[in-house]
Design an enzyme around this catalytic site. Sequence first.
Site, PDB file in Angstrom:
ATOM      1  N   PRO A 175      -5.535  -4.938   0.765  1.00  0.00           N
ATOM      2  CA  PRO A 175      -4.975  -6.065   1.522  1.00  0.00           C
ATOM      3  C   PRO A 175      -5.901  -6.621   2.608  1.00  0.00           C
ATOM      4  CG  PRO A 175      -3.629  -4.050   1.829  1.00  0.00           C
ATOM      5  CD  PRO A 175      -4.714  -3.724   0.844  1.00  0.00           C
ATOM      6  N   HIS A 216      -8.282   2.636  20.147  1.00  0.00           N
ATOM      7  CA  HIS A 216      -7.433   1.562  20.678  1.00  0.00           C
ATOM      8  C   HIS A 216      -7.904   1.068  22.047  1.00  0.00           C
ATOM      9  CE1 HIS A 216      -4.392   3.179  17.633  1.00  0.00           C
ATOM     10  NE2 HIS A 216      -4.805   2.002  17.211  1.00  0.00           N
ATOM     11  N   ASP A 220      -7.554  -5.685  13.956  1.00  0.00           N
ATOM     12  CA  ASP A 220      -7.411  -4.226  13.817  1.00  0.00           C
ATOM     13  C   ASP A 220      -7.003  -3.946  12.375  1.00  0.00           C
ATOM     14  OD1 ASP A 220      -6.936  -1.562  14.071  1.00  0.00           O
ATOM     15  OD2 ASP A 220      -5.277  -1.736  15.488  1.00  0.00           O
ATOM     16  N   SER A 221      -7.985  -3.998  11.495  1.00  0.00           N
ATOM     17  CA  SER A 221      -7.694  -3.956  10.064  1.00  0.00           C
ATOM     18  C   SER A 221      -7.935  -2.573   9.466  1.00  0.00           C
ATOM     19  CB  SER A 221      -8.620  -4.939   9.345  1.00  0.00           C
ATOM     20  OG  SER A 221      -9.940  -4.443   9.389  1.00  0.00           O
ATOM     21  N   THR A 222      -7.497  -2.432   8.216  1.00  0.00           N
ATOM     22  CA  THR A 222      -7.888  -1.269   7.419  1.00  0.00           C
ATOM     23  C   THR A 222      -9.294  -1.520   6.878  1.00  0.00           C
ATOM     24  OG1 THR A 222      -6.737  -2.363   5.601  1.00  0.00           O
ATOM     25  CG2 THR A 222      -5.531  -0.634   6.743  1.00  0.00           C
ATOM     26  N   ASP A 223      -9.792  -0.603   6.052  1.00  0.00           N
ATOM     27  CA  ASP A 223     -11.127  -0.764   5.465  1.00  0.00           C
ATOM     28  C   ASP A 223     -11.162  -2.016   4.574  1.00  0.00           C
ATOM     29  OD1 ASP A 223     -11.763   1.600   6.688  1.00  0.00           O
ATOM     30  OD2 ASP A 223     -11.794   2.808   4.873  1.00  0.00           O
ATOM     31  N   GLN A 278       0.832  -1.212   0.000  1.00  0.00           N
ATOM     32  CA  GLN A 278       0.000   0.000   0.000  1.00  0.00           C
ATOM     33  C   GLN A 278       0.861   1.254   0.000  1.00  0.00           C
ATOM     34  OE1 GLN A 278      -2.152  -0.978   3.584  1.00  0.00           O
ATOM     35  NE2 GLN A 278      -0.247  -1.470   4.634  1.00  0.00           N
ATOM     36  N   ASP A 328       0.970 -12.735   6.699  1.00  0.00           N
ATOM     37  CA  ASP A 328      -0.460 -12.614   6.454  1.00  0.00           C
ATOM     38  C   ASP A 328      -1.247 -13.241   7.614  1.00  0.00           C
ATOM     39  OD1 ASP A 328      -2.994 -12.639   5.476  1.00  0.00           O
ATOM     40  OD2 ASP A 328      -2.579 -13.938   3.753  1.00  0.00           O
ATOM     41  N   GLY A 329      -2.088 -12.454   8.244  1.00  0.00           N
ATOM     42  CA  GLY A 329      -2.859 -12.921   9.397  1.00  0.00           C
ATOM     43  C   GLY A 329      -3.791 -14.076   9.062  1.00  0.00           C
TER      44      GLY A 329
HETATM   45  N1  AG3 Z   1      -7.805   0.636  11.602  1.00  0.00           N
HETATM   46  C1  AG3 Z   1      -9.135   1.039  11.210  1.00  0.00           C
HETATM   47  C2  AG3 Z   1      -9.207   2.271  10.421  1.00  0.00           C
HETATM   48  C3  AG3 Z   1     -10.380   2.427   9.575  1.00  0.00           C
HETATM   49  C4  AG3 Z   1     -10.466   3.831   9.207  1.00  0.00           C
HETATM   50  N2  AG3 Z   1     -11.264   4.044   8.076  1.00  0.00           N
HETATM   51  C5  AG3 Z   1     -11.330   5.223   7.441  1.00  0.00           C
HETATM   52  N3  AG3 Z   1     -10.739   6.257   7.919  1.00  0.00           N
HETATM   53  N4  AG3 Z   1     -12.006   5.262   6.345  1.00  0.00           N
HETATM   54  C6  AG3 Z   1      -7.002   1.582  12.236  1.00  0.00           C
HETATM   55  C7  AG3 Z   1      -5.694   1.077  12.649  1.00  0.00           C
HETATM   56  C8  AG3 Z   1      -5.284   1.700  13.918  1.00  0.00           C
HETATM   57  N5  AG3 Z   1      -4.586   0.808  14.744  1.00  0.00           N
END
Ligand code: AG3
Length: 274
Positions: free
Chosen positions: A161, A62, A154-157, A31, A136-137
């Site tokens: 990935p 968190h 604790d993922s991204t959108d 990314q 990879d989790g």
């Molecule tokens: N993980 C979730 C973030 C999602 C945010 N989405 C957005 N801004 N569109 C955050 C990781 C922090 N440990």
Amino acid sequence: MELWFSEMQSKNVKMSYKIKNLLHSEKTKFQNLAVIDSEEFGRMLILDDVVQLTMKDEFIYHEMMAHVPLFTHGSPERVLVIGGGDGGTLREILKHPVKEAHLVEIDEKVIEASKRFFPELSVAFDDPRAKIFCEDGIAYVKRFKNYYDVIIVDSTDPVGPAVGLFRKEFYKDIFDALTEKGVFVAQTESPFYYEGLLKEVYNCIAEIFPYAAVYTAVIPTYPGALWTFTIGSKQVDPSDKANVPESCNFKTRYYTPEIHKACFKIPPFIKEIL
Ligand code: AG3
């Protein structure tokens, strides 16, 4: 000259931050990663143009990610975070008397950036109870049966990935990797912009785990500000007050036992989504 960073929070909504400095930017194997210093929210971690955390409001996310599932379990010894390479969730987990806290992050560059730009979060990596794995989790959890007391995603959108971290097969593997009293939590996005996802994840978790529930917190820099977390539990009902601690003997800035009880109170519009 004014510099602004904008996140497309949905196809039709943009959130803009006035920035002081672009501190770092790189293209990793997975990314685009950037660290920005903003006027209002301080340092921000951005992945693929999406805000992951800001120094001003990261504590809300968190703390709620870690303390709700860990207290629900009651006496977790081994905890796993999938994603969360910034270390924020890990930092909160380590406030509990756990024996081991493992973190599996697919992108080692996130960990490196956190060590360099977010020492308040990456302190967690120095704790002797913490172990970090860069892989990879999804493949990682498949190797464990009846091993972790709590697993936190604790993922991204759910794009790029992270897509596989929102699938049923993955939740089944998580269920198997958990001990008999195991508790699982995942961040499940905004009920305004991702209602389809929330419904899907909640229903998957409810099929796999004896108990499933959604809780919320307000996170100013995330789309819609009202954010959801979906929790699955094998033995105890997370939304039952009986499973909320009477007190919390470490310092927090958002989490309290009262908030823990209240966060499961879901407004009708979210219940309708589920
Ligand atoms: N993980 C979730 C973030 C999602 C945010 N989405 C957005 N801004 N569109 C955050 C990781 C922090 N440990």
